[in-house]
Design a protein around this motif. Structure first.
Motif, PDB file in Angstrom:
ATOM      1  N   CYS A   1       0.817  -1.227   0.000  1.00 38.61           N
ATOM      2  CA  CYS A   1       0.000   0.000   0.000  1.00 38.61           C
ATOM      3  C   CYS A   1       0.844   1.268   0.000  1.00 38.61           C
ATOM      4  CB  CYS A   1      -0.997  -0.004   1.145  1.00 38.61           C
ATOM      5  SG  CYS A   1      -0.260   0.141   2.778  1.00 38.61           S
ATOM      6  N   GLY A   2       2.055   1.211   0.510  1.00 32.99           N
ATOM      7  CA  GLY A   2       2.930   2.376   0.497  1.00 32.99           C
ATOM      8  C   GLY A   2       3.352   2.799  -0.897  1.00 32.99           C
ATOM      9  N   GLU A   3       3.232   1.897  -1.866  1.00 33.92           N
ATOM     10  CA  GLU A   3       3.565   2.207  -3.263  1.00 33.92           C
ATOM     11  C   GLU A   3       2.373   2.788  -4.025  1.00 33.92           C
ATOM     12  OE1 GLU A   3       6.520   2.140  -4.550  1.00 33.92           O
ATOM     13  OE2 GLU A   3       7.515   1.179  -2.864  1.00 33.92           O
ATOM     14  N   MET A   4       1.191   2.731  -3.412  1.00 33.82           N
ATOM     15  CA  MET A   4      -0.027   3.237  -4.050  1.00 33.82           C
ATOM     16  C   MET A   4      -0.149   4.746  -3.841  1.00 33.82           C
ATOM     17  SD  MET A   4      -2.528   0.172  -2.715  1.00 33.82           S
ATOM     18  CE  MET A   4      -4.032   1.096  -2.978  1.00 33.82           C
ATOM     19  N   THR A   5      -1.000   5.378  -4.636  1.00 35.50           N
ATOM     20  CA  THR A   5      -1.300   6.790  -4.418  1.00 35.50           C
ATOM     21  C   THR A   5      -2.238   6.908  -3.221  1.00 35.50           C
ATOM     22  OG1 THR A   5      -3.268   6.775  -5.825  1.00 35.50           O
ATOM     23  CG2 THR A   5      -1.142   7.251  -6.908  1.00 35.50           C
ATOM     24  N   GLN A   6      -2.336   8.099  -2.667  1.00 33.54           N
ATOM     25  CA  GLN A   6      -3.272   8.318  -1.564  1.00 33.54           C
ATOM     26  C   GLN A   6      -4.708   8.083  -2.035  1.00 33.54           C
ATOM     27  OE1 GLN A   6      -2.580   8.853   1.785  1.00 33.54           O
ATOM     28  NE2 GLN A   6      -4.757   8.335   1.874  1.00 33.54           N
ATOM     29  N   LYS A   7      -5.012   8.513  -3.270  1.00 39.17           N
ATOM     30  CA  LYS A   7      -6.364   8.281  -3.808  1.00 39.17           C
ATOM     31  C   LYS A   7      -6.645   6.786  -3.924  1.00 39.17           C
ATOM     32  CE  LYS A   7      -5.853  10.961  -7.445  1.00 39.17           C
ATOM     33  NZ  LYS A   7      -6.123  11.670  -8.697  1.00 39.17           N
ATOM     34  N   GLY A   8      -5.629   5.998  -4.266  1.00 43.90           N
ATOM     35  CA  GLY A   8      -5.798   4.553  -4.337  1.00 43.90           C
ATOM     36  C   GLY A   8      -6.067   3.959  -2.963  1.00 43.90           C
ATOM     37  N   ARG A   9      -5.306   4.390  -1.966  1.00 48.99           N
ATOM     38  CA  ARG A   9      -5.534   3.910  -0.592  1.00 48.99           C
ATOM     39  C   ARG A   9      -6.914   4.325  -0.100  1.00 48.99           C
ATOM     40  NH1 ARG A   9      -0.022   5.220  -0.436  1.00 48.99           N
ATOM     41  NH2 ARG A   9      -0.418   7.282   0.477  1.00 48.99           N
ATOM     42  N   ASP A  10      -7.345   5.534  -0.456  1.00 45.68           N
ATOM     43  CA  ASP A  10      -8.685   5.998  -0.069  1.00 45.68           C
ATOM     44  C   ASP A  10      -9.763   5.113  -0.702  1.00 45.68           C
ATOM     45  OD1 ASP A  10      -7.493   8.059   1.367  1.00 45.68           O
ATOM     46  OD2 ASP A  10      -7.914   9.594  -0.158  1.00 45.68           O
ATOM     47  N   ALA A  11      -9.546   4.724  -1.965  1.00 48.69           N
ATOM     48  CA  ALA A  11     -10.521   3.860  -2.648  1.00 48.69           C
ATOM     49  C   ALA A  11     -10.623   2.504  -1.958  1.00 48.69           C
ATOM     50  CB  ALA A  11     -10.136   3.683  -4.116  1.00 48.69           C
ATOM     51  N   VAL A  12      -9.476   1.932  -1.569  1.00 47.36           N
ATOM     52  CA  VAL A  12      -9.491   0.636  -0.870  1.00 47.36           C
ATOM     53  C   VAL A  12     -10.167   0.784   0.487  1.00 47.36           C
ATOM     54  CG1 VAL A  12      -8.039  -1.130   0.205  1.00 47.36           C
ATOM     55  CG2 VAL A  12      -7.496  -0.300  -2.097  1.00 47.36           C
ATOM     56  N   LYS A  13      -9.909   1.891   1.174  1.00 48.05           N
ATOM     57  CA  LYS A  13     -10.540   2.117   2.475  1.00 48.05           C
ATOM     58  C   LYS A  13     -12.059   2.204   2.333  1.00 48.05           C
ATOM     59  CE  LYS A  13     -10.380   5.117   6.517  1.00 48.05           C
ATOM     60  NZ  LYS A  13      -9.799   6.322   7.119  1.00 48.05           N
ATOM     61  N   ALA A  14     -12.528   2.854   1.272  1.00 47.01           N
ATOM     62  CA  ALA A  14     -13.966   3.042   1.058  1.00 47.01           C
ATOM     63  C   ALA A  14     -14.654   1.804   0.478  1.00 47.01           C
ATOM     64  CB  ALA A  14     -14.200   4.241   0.133  1.00 47.01           C
ATOM     65  N   LYS A  15     -13.971   1.088  -0.425  1.00 43.00           N
ATOM     66  CA  LYS A  15     -14.619   0.005  -1.179  1.00 43.00           C
ATOM     67  C   LYS A  15     -14.151  -1.384  -0.795  1.00 43.00           C
ATOM     68  CE  LYS A  15     -14.855   2.997  -5.242  1.00 43.00           C
ATOM     69  NZ  LYS A  15     -14.491   3.168  -6.645  1.00 43.00           N
ATOM     70  N   GLY A  16     -12.976  -1.490  -0.181  1.00 41.45           N
ATOM     71  CA  GLY A  16     -12.392  -2.790   0.087  1.00 41.45           C
ATOM     72  C   GLY A  16     -11.421  -3.169  -1.017  1.00 41.45           C
TER      73      GLY A  16
ATOM     74  N   ALA B   1      -7.080   1.223  -8.270  1.00 45.51           N
ATOM     75  CA  ALA B   1      -6.621   1.679  -6.955  1.00 45.51           C
ATOM     76  C   ALA B   1      -5.196   1.223  -6.657  1.00 45.51           C
ATOM     77  CB  ALA B   1      -7.566   1.179  -5.869  1.00 45.51           C
ATOM     78  N   PHE B   2      -4.756   0.135  -7.285  1.00 49.43           N
ATOM     79  CA  PHE B   2      -3.442  -0.444  -6.990  1.00 49.43           C
ATOM     80  C   PHE B   2      -2.317   0.126  -7.868  1.00 49.43           C
ATOM     81  CE2 PHE B   2      -6.433  -4.045  -5.900  1.00 49.43           C
ATOM     82  CZ  PHE B   2      -6.448  -3.753  -4.544  1.00 49.43           C
ATOM     83  N   CYS B   3      -2.551   1.295  -8.482  1.00 53.51           N
ATOM     84  CA  CYS B   3      -1.545   1.928  -9.339  1.00 53.51           C
ATOM     85  C   CYS B   3      -0.441   2.586  -8.520  1.00 53.51           C
ATOM     86  CB  CYS B   3      -2.189   2.995 -10.220  1.00 53.51           C
ATOM     87  SG  CYS B   3      -3.138   2.339 -11.593  1.00 53.51           S
ATOM     88  N   HIS B   4       0.720   2.597  -9.136  1.00 57.91           N
ATOM     89  CA  HIS B   4       1.878   3.351  -8.650  1.00 57.91           C
ATOM     90  C   HIS B   4       2.340   4.203  -9.830  1.00 57.91           C
ATOM     91  CE1 HIS B   4       5.849   4.216  -6.916  1.00 57.91           C
ATOM     92  NE2 HIS B   4       6.285   4.048  -8.150  1.00 57.91           N
TER      93      HIS B   4
END
Length: 193
Positions: free
Chosen positions: A63-78, A100-103
């Motif tokens: 998750c540290g390689e993901m964008t913040q928007k990607g982490r937010d999407a995982v937090k909201a959607k799973g 969401a898993f983009c770097h």
């Protein structure tokens, strides 16, 4: 009713393979597309149910390689969502088609955050441009997906003499086994004579 030619279908065990897998040229042209397949489209990448546990388990490592928007999407959607066709897919960043898993690298090139950390990205991503369809009765069908953003990859494959099945030797072997890939090569040798 018209008599439409659907082309040759090769059967290897319970897997049906479209002739496009053998006779189409393909070699990813990352320098041209810069990972567009991860940020363009109308839904996330298809996921196998068996992949979900690994995504959740390995998330802290990538998750540290993901964008913040990607982490937010995982937090909201799973770790997945269901697309309009009812398929399990990777979650998308809200308001975009970006997985969401983009770097993103320093020049804006898109990579998979999962793969960047040495883990195995989803099978559907590894096998692209092949799309796998589950058939009634447990079989599978392999077809080539033609997408405008990959036109340079089809052209590069032709220039370099690389067919889809050759480009995807590693992912096809990982997904279906050495015997399957050897049988596919034998079928290709026969078809391409």
């Amino acid at each position: 009713m018209s008599n439409r030619d659907f082309g040759t279908i090769i059967q290897i065990g319970d897997i049906l393979v479209s002739e496009d897998v053998i006779d189409n040229w393909f070699c990813c042209d990352y320098e041209t597309c810069r990972g567009a397949c991860c940020i363009v489209g109308d839904s996330g990448a298809p996921l196998e149910e068996r992949e979900l546990e690994g995504l959740e388990r390995d998330y802290p490592a990538f998750c540290g390689e993901m964008t913040q928007k990607g982490r937010d999407a995982v937090k909201a959607k799973g770790f997945f969502e269901i697309d309009r066709e009812g398929d399990i897919v990777t979650p998308l960043v809200d308001g975009s088609c970006e997985c969401a898993f983009c770097h993103f690298g320093p020049s804006g090139e898109c990579l998979c955050a999962i793969e960047k950390t040495g883990r195995v990205k989803p099978v559907s991503c590894s096998l692209y441009p092949i799309r796998v369809t589950k058939l009634t009765g447990g079989g599978q069908a392999l077809n080539v997906h033609h997408w405008d953003i990959c036109k340079p990859a089809f052209e590069k494959g032709e220039r370099e003499g690389v067919r889809v099945y050759q480009f995807l030797k590693g992912p096809l072997t990982a997904a279906f086994g050495t015997e399957f890939y050897d049988a596919l090569c034998a079928a290709a040798d026969h078809m391409l004579k």
